[in-house]
Structure formats: C-alpha cells, structure tokens
Design a protein around this motif. Sequence first.
Motif, PDB file in Angstrom:
ATOM      1  N   LEU A  75     -18.562   4.254   3.619  1.00 20.32           N
ATOM      2  CA  LEU A  75     -17.792   5.946   4.166  1.00 20.32           C
ATOM      3  C   LEU A  75     -17.183   6.894   3.137  1.00 20.32           C
ATOM      4  N   GLU A  76     -16.935   8.088   3.389  1.00 25.78           N
ATOM      5  CA  GLU A  76     -16.407   8.864   1.976  1.00 25.78           C
ATOM      6  C   GLU A  76     -14.676   8.026   2.722  1.00 25.78           C
ATOM      7  N   TYR A  77     -14.249   7.956   1.897  1.00 26.16           N
ATOM      8  CA  TYR A  77     -12.831   7.318   1.629  1.00 26.16           C
ATOM      9  C   TYR A  77     -11.424   8.557   0.778  1.00 26.16           C
ATOM     10  N   ARG A  96     -11.227  12.458  10.862  1.00 27.07           N
ATOM     11  CA  ARG A  96     -10.489  11.549   9.806  1.00 27.07           C
ATOM     12  C   ARG A  96      -9.838  10.213  10.549  1.00 27.07           C
ATOM     13  N   VAL A  97     -10.536   9.404  10.267  1.00 28.95           N
ATOM     14  CA  VAL A  97      -9.660   8.175  10.376  1.00 28.95           C
ATOM     15  C   VAL A  97      -9.164   6.946   9.707  1.00 28.95           C
ATOM     16  N   ALA A  98      -8.037   6.517  10.040  1.00 30.28           N
ATOM     17  CA  ALA A  98      -7.431   5.911   9.021  1.00 30.28           C
ATOM     18  C   ALA A  98      -8.140   3.599   9.733  1.00 30.28           C
ATOM     19  N   PHE A  99      -7.513   3.308   7.811  1.00 32.91           N
ATOM     20  CA  PHE A  99      -8.870   2.251   7.936  1.00 32.91           C
ATOM     21  C   PHE A  99      -7.087   1.475   7.671  1.00 32.91           C
ATOM     22  N   ARG A 159     -11.708  -1.876   5.703  1.00 32.86           N
ATOM     23  CA  ARG A 159     -12.400  -0.232   4.512  1.00 32.86           C
ATOM     24  C   ARG A 159     -13.070  -0.880   3.778  1.00 32.86           C
ATOM     25  N   LEU A 160     -13.070  -1.940   3.275  1.00 37.41           N
ATOM     26  CA  LEU A 160     -13.703  -3.043   1.995  1.00 37.41           C
ATOM     27  C   LEU A 160     -14.399  -4.140   2.660  1.00 37.41           C
ATOM     28  N   HIS A 219      -6.124   3.680   4.252  1.00 35.17           N
ATOM     29  CA  HIS A 219      -7.514   4.320   3.832  1.00 35.17           C
ATOM     30  C   HIS A 219      -7.759   5.652   4.995  1.00 35.17           C
ATOM     31  N   ILE A 220      -7.836   6.600   4.777  1.00 40.15           N
ATOM     32  CA  ILE A 220      -8.383   7.687   5.145  1.00 40.15           C
ATOM     33  C   ILE A 220     -10.136   7.961   4.882  1.00 40.15           C
ATOM     34  N   ALA A 221     -10.843   7.804   6.132  1.00 41.59           N
ATOM     35  CA  ALA A 221     -12.203   7.946   6.015  1.00 41.59           C
ATOM     36  C   ALA A 221     -12.516   9.316   6.839  1.00 41.59           C
ATOM     37  N   THR A 222     -13.980   9.536   6.616  1.00 43.33           N
ATOM     38  CA  THR A 222     -14.328  10.890   6.882  1.00 43.33           C
ATOM     39  C   THR A 222     -15.835  10.373   7.972  1.00 43.33           C
ATOM     40  N   MET A 223     -15.483  10.766   9.423  1.00 45.17           N
ATOM     41  CA  MET A 223     -16.325   9.968  10.331  1.00 45.17           C
ATOM     42  C   MET A 223     -16.811  11.040  11.125  1.00 45.17           C
TER      43      MET A 223
END
Length: 666
Positions: free
Chosen positions: A629-631, A592-595, A600-601, A512-516
């Motif tokens: 976060l926005e994923y 962009r951060v990979a979780f 992520r959950l 999952h890729i979050a914008t942080m």
Amino acid sequence: MPKANSALSRRAFLTSSAAGLAAFSSIIAFRANAQAAAGELLMVPAAPNPHGAIERLFLLHGDPLAGPIRKIVTESGNPVPAPTMESGARRVLRLMHFNDMHNHITDMHDKRGDTHRMSQIVRRMQETRAAAAENEVVLLLGGGDDHTGSVFDELLGWEPEEFVADAGYRVNSAAGVDVAVLGNHEFDRGAEMLRLGIEKDARFPLLSANVHSSAHIARDRDYTSAAVAEVKGMRIGFIGLTTQVDTRIGQPDDPDMGVASPVEAVRNVLPALSQVCDVVVILSHCGYGTGQSRSGKAGADRMIGEGDFDIAAAAGPLTDKPVVLIGGHSHTRLNAEGLNPDNVIDGVLMTQAEANGKYLGEITMSLAADQGRTGWFTHVGLHPIKSRDDRVAADDPKFDTFEKEDDYDAAFEEAHVAPLRLALQSKLAEAIGTVTAGDAVSTATVEAERYVGENALLNFMNDALVKRSAGFANGTVDLALFNATAILSGVAQGPLSFGDWYDVMPYADQVHIATMTGAQIHDMLQSNAKRIVRPEEADALDFSGFISRGFLHFSDGLRYRLVLGDAVADARAEDITLHGQPLDSMSERQFRVAFNSYVRLGGFSEAWNGKAIGAGVPGQIQGMDLRGLEYEESGLVYRNEIIAQIRQDGGISADAATLDGRLTVA
C-alpha cells in the motif's frame, strides 16, 4: 559433574593453560586494515567484558553469507591453529543463560513489591563462580530480545537526541554477560537506535551471522557473525542467529536490511569454526520447533520458519565437536526437570529459559581434549527466578517460593539498576487519567474477547487515534486499526499511570497512514474474517497467549457483520459500512487508514504479507499482503498518541470504552 581432574595439579593446569594461550598469542599480529578474503573469516582480538569470565576474546570478521567458510585465519593469512587444550585434560564448561528478558530488569509493583530479576541472576552467578573448581569455566550468555517489554525501554528513546541509556545492555554489561545474540525486538526502534545502544552500553560482543545490509548497524563494527573465547586453555566458539520471520525488515529508513536463512548461515560457518574450537555454542534467536510451532507463550501454532529443529539438524552432521544450541524467541521452557531426550537432534542439545527473567538456564559440560562428542557428557536445567509478593505471610506454605532480601544482590541493584529507575521515576508514576470503565477494560476481559470479537479497550484505542489525527500534520484519518496480539493486558478501575498503560502497549509501534480504496478495505475485512477464533476451536487454545493470526480491530467508522460459515474458508464480512455508507458503493473512493508498524510491515508471523495465515487456521489460506500500500510516515509513536488522548479525556470512561456493535459475529 566431576571436580578438578586429580591427575592435573593446580600448577600444571595453570602452566599448560598459559603455554597454550601464549603459543596462540604469538601468531596473532593484526594490522588495523586487515580484511578477510572470500571464504575466510578473520580472527580479530577484542576486549572481553571486564565483568565477565572470558580471558581472551576474538571476533570473526568477514561475510558468512557469501558462501562456505573454508578457513579461519590470522591477519597474515595463516590458518588459526587447532585448539590449545592439552592432551588428556578435561574441562568443565558451565553455561548460564537467559533469553527474551524484554527489559524485565526489575519488575516494579506497588502492592507486591519489586522483583529484582537481574540482581537475582547476578547473585546466583556470583555463587556459581565462587564454587567453581579450578578446571571449571562459568560463562553468562544472552539469548536475545533484551528490548521491548518494560518501561525501561523509554530510556532508549526514538531519536538519538532522546537517548538516555540502553537499560538492557547497560545492566547486562554490569552483570557480566560474556556473549549475546541479536533478537528481533532489538530492531523495534530502528537500527540507528540499536547502534547507539550498542555503542554506549554494550561491553560484550553481539552476534548474528544472518542479519545483513543495514544502513545503520554494520557487521564487524557493531556486531559480528561469530566469536571465539579462550578461558583456562579451552577455546569456545559462538555463532549468533536471528529469526527471519519477526525481525522488522523493510523499515522506511533502512530499506535494504535483511535477514538471511539461519540454516544457510550455520552451514557456512560451523565447519570452519569447529575446527579451531573445543566446543561450539549456537545462540539461536529463531524459536523452538520448525515451520509452525506451538510453544512458550503461543496460544496457537505460531509461524517461526527455520527454527531450532532445522538449525540443530543442519549443525549436527557438520562436526564431531560438542555443539549446544541456546534458544530464544518462542519463550519456551525447556529441560526444566533435566534433559528431555526430545531436545537433542543429531547430537545437538537444545535448551531455552522461557522469557522475562523467569528462569536462569544452565548447561554443564565435561569436555575431554581430542575426544569430540565421544568424550563429553552434560547436565542441563533451569533455575527459577523468584517473583516478589510482600503480601504473602510467613506462615503461608508458599512463602519460601517468593523473593526475599537474600535472594538478590542488593549492592548490584543499588549501583546499576537504581540510577535507571531514578531516571524513570517521574515517568513511571506520572498520572495520565482515571479508569471508570469497570470490568469492560480489565485484563480478564481483554484476554477473553480480543481474538473472538469486539472488545471495548481496543475500540477505545482505535477511536482515540482517529480523534488524535485531527491534529496530525499530514491530516486526519478515516479509519484506525490495531492487531489483537499487540495489547498484552487491560487496566484496572481507578488511577491510571504511564507505567500501567505501558503494560497494555509495550511494543514499539509507530503510526503509518495508508491510502486504501473501498475495494481494498473490503478485501482486508474478508481476510480478517478468516482470522477470528471460532467457537469450535476455542477450548483448545490458550487465550492468555499469542494467537498469532493477525485479527484486526477497527475504529467506529467501520461497521460490519462477520459471518462464520460452516468452515474457515466460508467466513466472510457482510453488511459493511464506512461512515454510514455501504462500502460496496465506494469501491474506488480513497480513504486514509492508520496502521501500527507491525501490521504495516506485513504482520510477520501474523501473515498480512501474502503468506498462509497459519496459527491453527486450516487449509493454507493466503493472507492479504498489506505491504504494498501507499504509506505516509507520520513520525508519531502509537502509544504516545493514545496516552495523549487519555490525558485529554481525563481517563478511560464507560462511554469511551464500550461495545457499540461495530462488529457482530454471526
């Protein structure tokens, strides 16, 4: 335990049992469209597992969470009659059970030989049933988490078109499992794949009274809250309960699925169920203890929420019928040497058989009709399942403790496990590269380092995912992270197979890729600093187990110094840079951060969800909540991406898996 009651002849026993069943059968006349009213559960006949021991099976349809169940009814609305066990009779109920098998059906090893865990269980079950007296009932029960943990998981796939078999449920069905509960890891690949596995391969009922509202798996179609079994004139009730803490709710494709309080569920269902049964079995995949509890594979206190202690304390006063709780989830070995009095709460006996097929549990109860708990007594224990090691010589004192050919059912293995192994054969043995990184990536090193600082194997994994992201459809990532508890072993020097890497990463995580923002990454690092195992506490912790604090490792773009301070509350991250620039200068910039899915959950018991970190961290320190976060959903399997990079690199080298100072601990 007593043998058959001397006053009960074989003919009288069979006649009275048949009469009771016939009387009950005469009032059950269901229509397909029957529905349970509010406050009721509808008793619906179902086909028992043909390889099991249940003669008649009924599933209880209706909503166990809307409020207390007042009564259990037939289709016509009539209450179900009282149990059919004749006055003065005594039955022996023997419950054999396992939990948290995690698809360790057969553990395969080139040097030690294969350990045939389920086939050993089948062998013991055959012997137990063959020796049973005529007034004795022997059932086989599953305590949940049949999935996630061995390469057999790969047969399930990630999408319906990839499905080959649900190995755990297929083998359990053939082994004669009578009833089982849904564990949290059943949902790891999504409820849609769970539904497919149940539909194709489960020939036994699956229970959970507190899972609800899934878009893919439906109560009263795929699972039910409770069940009633009849065998030899005795009626046995079952309730299933699933942990609230570690079940993957909030999945993007199943946003409404929830897990309610197991205590609320048992309070709603047990009183009515006990009225129509001689004995009740609670299948609890909620964990041994309450709140934060350290047991089983926990290396430190682990958050389990409402666990078996709470459930037993709630259940005990609700009925005077015998109640036993067969547990799971916490991987706890209970009553191995016989009954421990600490494992009885308010008259409810609790037990658990550790995990991964290491033990087969047994509860044996002698039950007298119409006497409730005053007329019963019990024996409880665990039967070890032997591991294989063909390297041990016959004159070694430990030789007899290892599995031999007569310890397992070879015919069962050939008929039911061998086809699954054949389907996996090429996958298991497939070479993916060569390890030349030496001891830096060994299991011993991973266990020693993953909770206390930088680790070469986790460095490699995070860096590999960033490299792979160059080909992601939705773009590259600036940073990758992974939690320390998500890798279970290291790798040995030399050839590396798919099966070897599966042992490192058995969990079903997706990318999952979050914008942080830079400020959010800063806050995440401050929370992470309070999760590290500190030098002063290391001696009291088991580093080979789960220290479930959610300590995160990062790819090489992020570098920082972790200052321990005088106490946990003082721990902080300093001198933070991202791609060579001070993070403080980029507070508003987005990255962009990979979780992995678990973090992520919210990390569940590892508290990346705003709850107290726990797991031995004092002071009720609140963890950062990463769920909001926005994923972006990549649709990629984390493990597969790492394997792809290993293939591309030709293996894991000392240059790729190294300690480069990205994290220093002061």
